[in-house]
Design an enzyme around this catalytic site. Structure first.
Site, mmCIF file in Angstrom:
data_model
loop_
_atom_site.group_PDB
_atom_site.id
_atom_site.type_symbol
_atom_site.label_atom_id
_atom_site.label_comp_id
_atom_site.label_asym_id
_atom_site.label_seq_id
_atom_site.Cartn_x
_atom_site.Cartn_y
_atom_site.Cartn_z
ATOM 1 N N THR A 270 0.801 -1.341 -0.064
ATOM 2 C CA THR A 270 -0.389 -0.317 0.292
ATOM 3 C C THR A 270 1.241 1.318 -0.358
ATOM 4 O OG1 THR A 270 -0.026 0.078 2.103
ATOM 5 C CG2 THR A 270 -1.661 -0.547 1.356
ATOM 6 N N GLY B 73 2.201 4.255 -0.754
ATOM 7 C CA GLY B 73 2.196 6.214 -2.018
ATOM 8 C C GLY B 73 0.525 6.235 -1.581
ATOM 9 N N GLY C 43 -1.595 7.831 0.481
ATOM 10 C CA GLY C 43 -2.079 8.859 0.394
ATOM 11 C C GLY C 43 -1.275 9.797 -0.412
#
Length: 267
Positions: A210, A212, A214
């Protein structure tokens, strides 16, 4: 001659592993049909296992990059990410104040691996100078706690967090619920301007890769705003894009791999 696509500028740090930061922002912008441009604020030595070094650029280098792009090429939306220090936050806030386009502020505080990316001395500048410039602020729950002291454990806590973030001046707050405790089958985010609420849900995928997320979401929102979309539409479409990228996240190195920014290409 082809028509010019919408123009989006990211002001953020570089991720040498290519999963987050400037690299994730530009990949997202390309995938969503806008022209991405960049102002590099810091260089990180980073891979799937963590951040091994950070070197901030001087404020004059950040200002020169920004002015070079905006004064010649122009811009339709700006996204900010890792700003690292109070002088850089203050410099970017000053630049944004003179740019009349939508701004998405991702108040990056720590990396996916828990490495600090914002000095404690910069928090007040983020609160008082950067967040008031934001059209949309996109903190995750750890960043909410860092900025407001509120520990969010449920959806009521997300409302309190949104109120606190809006108190610093952004027009909209997007509180990302991906870090809520528990094993809920859906990820629920709250978008609000203090008057209307939009609860946005998507399936929670069983995928540890997961890195990256944001940066990708904030860049996708900025891309939508650059196209002229209203904030709720831009955020809904950004969440749909990120949900697909999360589902397609892949292993890279020995640690946490990135989301797949090109998932819609079918590779």
């Amino acid at each position: 001659m082809n028509p010019r696509p919408p123009l989006v500028l990211t002001v953020a740090g570089s991720d040498s592993g290519g999963g987050a930061g400037i690299q994730a922002d530009l990949k997202t912008m390309l995938a969503l049909g806008v022209h991405g441009m960049s102002v590099v604020t810091a260089v990180t030595a980073q891979n799937s296992r963590g951040v091994h070094g950070v070197w901030e650029l001087p404020a004059e280098a950040v200002r020169a990059q920004y002015r070079a792009v905006v004064d010649d090429i122009g811009v339709h939306a700006v996204k900010t990410g890792m700003l690292a220090t109070a002088p850089l936050v203050d410099t970017v806030a000053e630049l944004l104040a003179g740019t009349a386009v939508p701004v998405v502020v991702d108040p990056v505080g720590v990396s996916k691996h828990g490495d600090p990316l914002l000095a404690a001395t910069a928090l007040e500048s983020v609160r008082k100078r950067l967040l008031p410039a934001a059209t949309v602020a996109t903190p995750n729950l750890d960043e909410v706690t860092q900025l407001t002291g509120i520990v969010v454990e449920d959806e009521d806590g997300m409302r309190r967090a949104a109120d606190a973030i809006l108190g610093y001046g952004p027009r909209w707050a997007l509180i990302k619920g991906g870090h809520l405790p528990g094993d809920a089958a859906e990820v629920v985010d709250l978008l609000t301007d203090g008057t209307e609420e939009h609860w946005l849900s998507a399936p929670r995928h069983d995928n540890r890769h997961t890195h990256g997320t944001g940066c990708t979401l904030a860049s996708a929102v900025a891309s939508g705003l650059a196209k002229g979309q209203p904030v709720p539409q831009a955020v809904r479409e950004a969440k749909a894009y990120v949900t697909g990228a999360l589902a397609a996240g892949f292993a890279l190195g020995e640690g946490i791999g990135p989301v797949d920014h090109g998932w819609e290409l079918g590779r």
